[in-house]
Design a protein around this motif. Structure first.
Motif, PDB file in Angstrom:
ATOM      1  N   ASP A   6       5.759   3.715  -4.245  1.00  0.00           N
ATOM      2  CA  ASP A   6       5.737   2.542  -5.109  1.00  0.00           C
ATOM      3  C   ASP A   6       4.623   1.598  -4.652  1.00  0.00           C
ATOM      4  O   ASP A   6       3.777   1.981  -3.852  1.00  0.00           O
ATOM      5  N   GLN A   7       4.629   0.386  -5.134  1.00  0.00           N
ATOM      6  CA  GLN A   7       3.545  -0.555  -4.861  1.00  0.00           C
ATOM      7  C   GLN A   7       3.674  -1.271  -3.515  1.00  0.00           C
ATOM      8  O   GLN A   7       2.797  -2.046  -3.154  1.00  0.00           O
ATOM      9  N   ARG A   8       4.745  -1.008  -2.775  1.00  0.00           N
ATOM     10  CA  ARG A   8       4.896  -1.680  -1.487  1.00  0.00           C
ATOM     11  C   ARG A   8       3.848  -1.200  -0.494  1.00  0.00           C
ATOM     12  O   ARG A   8       3.490  -0.018  -0.469  1.00  0.00           O
ATOM     13  N   TYR A   9       3.389  -2.129   0.324  1.00  0.00           N
ATOM     14  CA  TYR A   9       2.309  -1.839   1.268  1.00  0.00           C
ATOM     15  C   TYR A   9       2.639  -0.663   2.175  1.00  0.00           C
ATOM     16  O   TYR A   9       1.806   0.218   2.383  1.00  0.00           O
ATOM     17  N   ARG A  10       3.838  -0.626   2.731  1.00  0.00           N
ATOM     18  CA  ARG A  10       4.163   0.420   3.703  1.00  0.00           C
ATOM     19  C   ARG A  10       4.106   1.807   3.083  1.00  0.00           C
ATOM     20  O   ARG A  10       3.727   2.769   3.736  1.00  0.00           O
ATOM     21  N   GLU A  11       4.437   1.933   1.809  1.00  0.00           N
ATOM     22  CA  GLU A  11       4.372   3.236   1.153  1.00  0.00           C
ATOM     23  C   GLU A  11       2.925   3.634   0.877  1.00  0.00           C
ATOM     24  O   GLU A  11       2.540   4.768   1.121  1.00  0.00           O
TER      25      GLU A  11
END
Length: 150
Positions: free
Chosen positions: A67-72
């Motif tokens: 998804d758009q989360r930084y960690r991913e």
């Protein structure tokens, strides 16, 4: 036939999927999905490494593997970078040294080992194909694998 339950792992599934086709590929995907893995296989060709990274990232987002989360995004980037580094034998770069690549890529998301979620989710990227001078017949096979925790 490969059995993911007895001798499988995230990286092995990525490598075997990228190297297979037809019925073997379908069987591997089914086995992986049975144990909660999400897989995508695509292709990209370029003399520009940025286009290879972008193709894998775009596919991962489009297929819902990240998804758009930084960690991913960060985990995916480092997996692509590791696979690309292995494929280039540590000599990062294509177009600037007049090399081109025609690649298949496989993205696998899930646990490191089937059914063992103690370490959380990981993402693996495998790159396989041909690289060499941008002249037909002057290329050779390459393979790279990168795995990182999400």
């Amino acid at each position: 036939m490969f059995n993911i339950e007895n001798n499988g792992s995230l990286g092995k599934l990525a490598i075997l999927t990228i190297m297979s086709g037809g019925e073997d590929e379908i069987a591997l995907k089914r086995q992986g999905e049975k144990f909660g893995y999400r897989l995508y296989k695509g292709k990209v060709g370029s003399m520009d490494s940025a286009k290879i990274f972008a193709a894998v990232e775009t596919a991962a987002k489009k297929e819902g593997l990240i998804d758009q989360r930084y960690r991913e995004e960060h985990a995916l980037y480092h997996s692509v970078f590791e696979a690309y580094s292995g494929m280039c034998r540590g000599q990062i770069g294509l177009g600037t040294v007049l090399r081109s690549a025609g690649l298949l890529f496989c993205i696998v998301r899930g646990t490191k080992l089937p059914g063992n979620d103690a370490d959380g989710e990981w993402i693996a990227v495998a790159l396989y194909g041909n690289m060499g001078a941008p002249i037909k017949g002057y290329e050779h096979e390459v393979l790279g694998l990168g795995i990182n925790p999400i």
